[in-house]
Design a protein around this motif. Sequence first.
Motif, PDB file in Angstrom:
ATOM      1  N   SER A 464     -40.882 -35.120 -14.830  1.00  0.00           N
ATOM      2  CA  SER A 464     -41.198 -33.959 -14.005  1.00  0.00           C
ATOM      3  C   SER A 464     -40.986 -32.659 -14.769  1.00  0.00           C
ATOM      4  CB  SER A 464     -40.336 -33.976 -12.742  1.00  0.00           C
ATOM      5  OG  SER A 464     -40.591 -32.857 -11.954  1.00  0.00           O
ATOM      6  N   VAL A 465     -39.859 -32.586 -15.496  1.00  0.00           N
ATOM      7  CA  VAL A 465     -39.567 -31.388 -16.302  1.00  0.00           C
ATOM      8  C   VAL A 465     -40.621 -31.224 -17.394  1.00  0.00           C
ATOM      9  CG1 VAL A 465     -37.926 -30.354 -17.912  1.00  0.00           C
ATOM     10  CG2 VAL A 465     -37.100 -31.448 -15.814  1.00  0.00           C
ATOM     11  N   SER A 467     -43.683 -32.411 -17.431  1.00  0.00           N
ATOM     12  CA  SER A 467     -44.973 -32.083 -16.827  1.00  0.00           C
ATOM     13  C   SER A 467     -45.048 -30.596 -16.473  1.00  0.00           C
ATOM     14  CB  SER A 467     -45.182 -32.935 -15.571  1.00  0.00           C
ATOM     15  OG  SER A 467     -46.372 -32.584 -14.924  1.00  0.00           O
ATOM     16  N   SER A 468     -43.953 -30.065 -15.904  1.00  0.00           N
ATOM     17  CA  SER A 468     -43.918 -28.641 -15.556  1.00  0.00           C
ATOM     18  C   SER A 468     -44.031 -27.774 -16.800  1.00  0.00           C
ATOM     19  CB  SER A 468     -42.631 -28.314 -14.793  1.00  0.00           C
ATOM     20  OG  SER A 468     -42.545 -29.064 -13.613  1.00  0.00           O
ATOM     21  N   TRP A 469     -43.320 -28.198 -17.851  1.00  0.00           N
ATOM     22  CA  TRP A 469     -43.367 -27.450 -19.123  1.00  0.00           C
ATOM     23  C   TRP A 469     -44.786 -27.452 -19.697  1.00  0.00           C
ATOM     24  CZ3 TRP A 469     -40.519 -24.181 -21.905  1.00  0.00           C
ATOM     25  CH2 TRP A 469     -40.882 -23.961 -23.233  1.00  0.00           C
ATOM     26  N   ASN A 470     -45.428 -28.615 -19.721  1.00  0.00           N
ATOM     27  CA  ASN A 470     -46.789 -28.723 -20.265  1.00  0.00           C
ATOM     28  C   ASN A 470     -47.792 -27.906 -19.448  1.00  0.00           C
ATOM     29  OD1 ASN A 470     -46.000 -30.408 -22.342  1.00  0.00           O
ATOM     30  ND2 ASN A 470     -46.355 -32.284 -21.162  1.00  0.00           N
ATOM     31  N   ALA A 471     -47.595 -27.892 -18.121  1.00  0.00           N
ATOM     32  CA  ALA A 471     -48.479 -27.103 -17.263  1.00  0.00           C
ATOM     33  C   ALA A 471     -48.348 -25.618 -17.595  1.00  0.00           C
ATOM     34  CB  ALA A 471     -48.152 -27.346 -15.793  1.00  0.00           C
ATOM     35  N   ALA A 472     -47.098 -25.175 -17.808  1.00  0.00           N
ATOM     36  CA  ALA A 472     -46.864 -23.774 -18.167  1.00  0.00           C
ATOM     37  C   ALA A 472     -47.491 -23.447 -19.521  1.00  0.00           C
ATOM     38  CB  ALA A 472     -45.366 -23.488 -18.189  1.00  0.00           C
TER      39      ALA A 472
END
Length: 560
Positions: A464-465, A467-472
């Motif tokens: 989850s962390v 994925s959030s980082w990659n999205a940013a």
Amino acid sequence: MSGEERWCVVTGGRGFAARHLVEMLIQYDMFSVRIADLEPQITLSTEEQNGALGHALKSGRANYVSADLRDKPQVLKVIEGAEVVFHMAAPNSSVNSQQLHYSVNVQGTKNVIDACVELKVKRLIYTSSASVVFDGIHGIINGDESLPYTDKPLDSYSATKAEGEAAILKANGTNGLLTCSLRPSSIFGPGDRLFVPSLVAAARAGKSKFMIGDGNNIYDFTYVENVAHAHICADRALASEQEVAEKAAGQAYFITNMEPIKFWEFTSLILEGLGYERPRIKIPAFAVMPIAQVIEWIYKIFGPYGMKVPQLIPSRIRLLSCSRSFNCSKAKDRLGYAPIVPLEEGLKRTLESYPHLRAENQPKREGPSKASICLGSGKVADTLLWKDKKQTLITLLVLVAIYYNFIASQSTIVTAASKLLLVVSVFLFIHGNLPEKVFGYTIEKIPMSYFNLSEERSHQTALSVASSWNAAVNVLKSLCKGNDWSLFFQVVISLLILSFLGAISFQTLFIIGLPVAFAAFYLYEKNEQAIDSMFLEALSLGCKMKSDITKKVVGSKKKD
């Protein structure tokens, strides 16, 4: 002449009004009927199978031909041997596709005309639309056929219908062919798949209480059997003695029920008749129009990829807010037309034909509420919407404890953490030494595994962390390219909102945020329609005030 020796063709014969015309032609025993439409084969409802159409198809008094009017050889095959052609085929008027409407309403109509001339068909009757003279801006009251085609058509359907009609009227007299055009206004009745179903869909979505405009716009509606009857009157007039036929041919005629009524009153009668709420909240058309234009723009982009036709489009807003009534004196005089079904009776028959759309027969809304969807439909939603009361109460107690220990006391992070650990340690120590039962109540022991972070949960958290980082990172990459203005504005607005929230102290956030979070979402879910209604009423009032102020300012400037 017997019906077996005379053939007529109904193009678009499986359409709404065309079905009623086919039934009427069969019942009157006027012609053998050739039904032409796009579908490869005809599919009858149970009622049609057991009715006049089913028997006519079995006996040979009617037959079905699959044909595309844009293909002239197919049109020739359909029309061959016919004495009269009722040209009713047209695409769905709600689909605003210039290419589709032009190919059918103009090119297809020219193919029909050419085929009729070539095959020496005697009469050609075209189903046009009252919208050919309507621009969506200027209302029409008791308009007659002297009105010219509008320079600014409401949509591509109206524009191409006008062009098709002009070609039909121009062809009158060519090789003995007699033509005329009928302009029905706002057809309704049993079998309608657009008007009544869209009203019910709006009612089920909680939108039936709203009306666009001031609600006083006058309309002419036409019961579908009267439309079919008008076509038969036109054929009889063109087939009459020379003087009558020449007077009727080459002309366009408005067709209505001859009973003008306020549009929103008619809509209310349908909605109330099916058990839904009558429209009562007025929203100015100018307030809705910008939204409708954006929606139409989005549809133009995503329509080719399967997006459904939206209800809120500019042409529909104009139709809902302008007056449109027409004079049928010309049709009465030259065609002998008069409605055979009054408006009240037509409404009664229409309502009786939609038992499955009545409010009491509708299934209750399934799926999560708007509030639940907004909160993610997970544990957060269950907690804030009081779905799991035990979980909600525990969460509240924990948050209150955090408030008094971390925020209200203004402790440092180290002091607050120490207090929290102290309380937890004391609680766990006492809880661990309690007997299994105290005063008859069973004490559930907390298992040691409760505090362990499983490998699976650790993996999910890490994913989850990441994925959030990659999205940013992807957002940053898009921003660096400098060509996505929509994303840029989203990021800017999000950061502005975050900076605004960051300026609020934790103490204020808890004092305001906790009651709002645990009460507002719950109340909204329980009173969703009422709150939505109040919001739109406020919006309507605001728009009206803005309109009044604008009028006063403009008026004062003119006086100056």
